[in-house]
Design an enzyme around this catalytic site. Structure first.
Site, PDB file in Angstrom:
ATOM      1  N   GLN A  20       6.470   1.705  11.755  1.00  0.00           N
ATOM      2  CA  GLN A  20       5.685   0.708  12.824  1.00  0.00           C
ATOM      3  C   GLN A  20       5.160   1.098  14.019  1.00  0.00           C
ATOM      4  O   GLN A  20       6.379   1.459  14.859  1.00  0.00           O
ATOM      5  CB  GLN A  20       5.927  -1.024  12.847  1.00  0.00           C
ATOM      6  N   GLU A  54       8.684   5.831  -3.168  1.00  0.00           N
ATOM      7  CA  GLU A  54       7.682   6.473  -2.593  1.00  0.00           C
ATOM      8  C   GLU A  54       7.035   8.015  -2.394  1.00  0.00           C
ATOM      9  O   GLU A  54       7.871   9.074  -2.926  1.00  0.00           O
ATOM     10  CB  GLU A  54       8.582   6.269  -0.660  1.00  0.00           C
ATOM     11  N   ASP A  92       3.842  -2.777   0.180  1.00  0.00           N
ATOM     12  CA  ASP A  92       3.543  -2.351   2.082  1.00  0.00           C
ATOM     13  C   ASP A  92       2.637  -0.830   1.300  1.00  0.00           C
ATOM     14  O   ASP A  92       2.948   0.080   2.168  1.00  0.00           O
ATOM     15  CB  ASP A  92       4.516  -1.802   3.334  1.00  0.00           C
ATOM     16  N   CYS A 127      -2.403  -4.219   6.028  1.00  0.00           N
ATOM     17  CA  CYS A 127      -2.750  -4.464   7.040  1.00  0.00           C
ATOM     18  C   CYS A 127      -4.215  -4.305   7.532  1.00  0.00           C
ATOM     19  O   CYS A 127      -4.986  -3.673   8.904  1.00  0.00           O
ATOM     20  CB  CYS A 127      -2.490  -2.990   8.188  1.00  0.00           C
TER      21      CYS A 127
END
Length: 407
Positions: free
Chosen positions: A233, A289, A337, A364
């Site tokens: 981030q 991931e 996410d 986002c």
């Protein structure tokens, strides 16, 4: 089309649109205009007339100013410059910080209403611990990506362009980043330069591919190892903010530490660790991931949870395999996410097939979130609660954490 390019027109700005531009109308046609504020009357230069239904334009003069207009926090992006010479990356920098958050709130709630079919009164929260600087909302960016022109000059791209703009300062960056940003240097042959200031250790200036280097980011009293170019981030306090927000979003009455809990698009394990820290070392959670380097780091970062593991896989393929295997996830909690484009129908459908008890969606992009909320609703999940955070002051971006539960 094209005959209107460069023409200047007066516009009454009526609203904010997704993407950092405002809405006006000219002779019945929608015009998306940059560097304006709702309620203003501006003189704007047409930059794109290729679409029949709308044009794009840049403000060149403010004829009637909003009470929320302020001197731009970055002179390189000010309307005092010609539109083609304005640096991109601070498209709300001319707007009072509180009003920026109101505009972001409007985009988020409007997207959820129109596309997600959900009414919400969510506000956009400021971030605790933001640095006190000469300009509120600056000094937060710990990572800076600069582009390199053909002559080796570095800088950001111009707004909505791939033209490199030389700049003298980068006010959104932290003091560490500003101190070493090579704004007056040349990097012939390179395509980009990254400046990275981790919370632990020295800052870095990187050009070219280079060798892999591991850095440490500290969140609370926990350290996370990651590749120096790996995703983290950008806001100096974002990781802590999202950790606490994810912990808040999980309904403890629906949480089962022994279930097949998942952290999708998990990176180096930040949000999986948030779950483990809230519910204890026996928490079972798998982080998924596609970046193998990030997964390697996640394995180390999550080592203290005996039920934690990290898997390298594309999320859609991993979920499809679980469905094929007949996995039982009725008691599970899933944190996801996804990238700015959102999760999308294939991921939503596979998750719904697996039927976890609750989902925590970190978003986002308001439009992608709203679209996915609607897809989840069609499969029996409702939005239970949501918070939004101003992790990107002076830009149009906003982060949201949404909790969805199975009806």
């Amino acid at each position: 089309m094209g005959e209107n390019l460069g023409s200047r027109i007066e516009l009454e700005v009526s609203n904010v649109a997704h993407g950092g531009v405002m809405v006006a109308r000219h002779e019945g046609r929608v015009v998306f205009v940059a560097d304006a504020i709702p309620g203003e009357r501006v003189l704007a230069e047409i930059t794109d007339d290729s679409k029949a239904k709308f044009w794009r334009a840049d403000t060149v003069q403010v004829l009637e100013s909003s009470e929320h207009r302020r001197p731009h926090v970055w002179s390189a992006a000010s309307i005092d410059r010609a539109p083609a010479d304005r640096a991109g990356g601070a498209e709300f920098g001319h707007i009072d910080l509180e009003h920026q958050r109101e505009l972001k709130r409007h985009v988020l709630t409007d997207s959820l209403k129109r596309m997600g079919r959900v009414e919400t009164d969510v506000t956009v929260e400021s971030i605790e611990g933001e640095p006190t600087t000469e300009a509120p909302g600056t000094g937060w960016r710990t990572r800076l990506h600069l582009h390199v022109a053909d002559d080796g000059t570095v800088g950001p791209y111009a707004a909505r362009s791939h033209r490199v703009i030389p700049v003298d300062d980068v006010p959104l960056a932290t003091e560490q980043v500003r101190a070493i940003a090579p704004l007056d240097e040349r990097f012939p042959g390179a395509t980009s330069v990254d400046v990275i200031a981790p919370s632990v250790g020295n800052p870095w200036v990187l050009s070219g591919a280079g060798k892999r280097t591991t850095i440490t980011e500290r969140v609370g009293d926990r350290d996370f190892r990651l590749d120096v170019r790996g995703f983290w981030q950008v806001h100096r306090n974002a990781a802590q903010t999202l950790t606490e927000a994810v912990q808040w979003a999980i309904d403890p009455e629906r949480f089962d530490a022994r279930a097949t809990n998942l952290d999708l698009y998990g990176g180096v394990g930040l949000l999986a660790a948030a779950v483990g820290d809230r519910f204890g070392p026996a928490t079972r959670i798998t982080t998924v991931e596609s970046d193998s380097t990030a997964t390697d780091h996640a394995s180390g970062n999550l080592v203290e949870w005996v039920g934690a593991r990290a898997i390298t896989a594309r999320v859609d393929r991993y979920l499809s395999q679980l469905v094929k295997e007949g996995a039982r996830m009725r008691d599970a909690t899933v944190v996801l996410d996804p990238p700015r484009s959102g999760a999308g129908r294939p991921v939503v459908d596979r998750l719904a097939d697996l039927g976890p008890a609750q989902l925590v969606y970190v978003a986002c992009d308001p439009v992608a979130l709203a679209r996915d909320v609607a897809l989840f609703a069609d499969r029996g999940y409702r939005l239970q609660r949501i918070r939004a955070f101003d992790l990107f002051p002076h830009t149009h971006h906003v982060e949201a954490v949404a909790a969805l539960v199975r009806d």
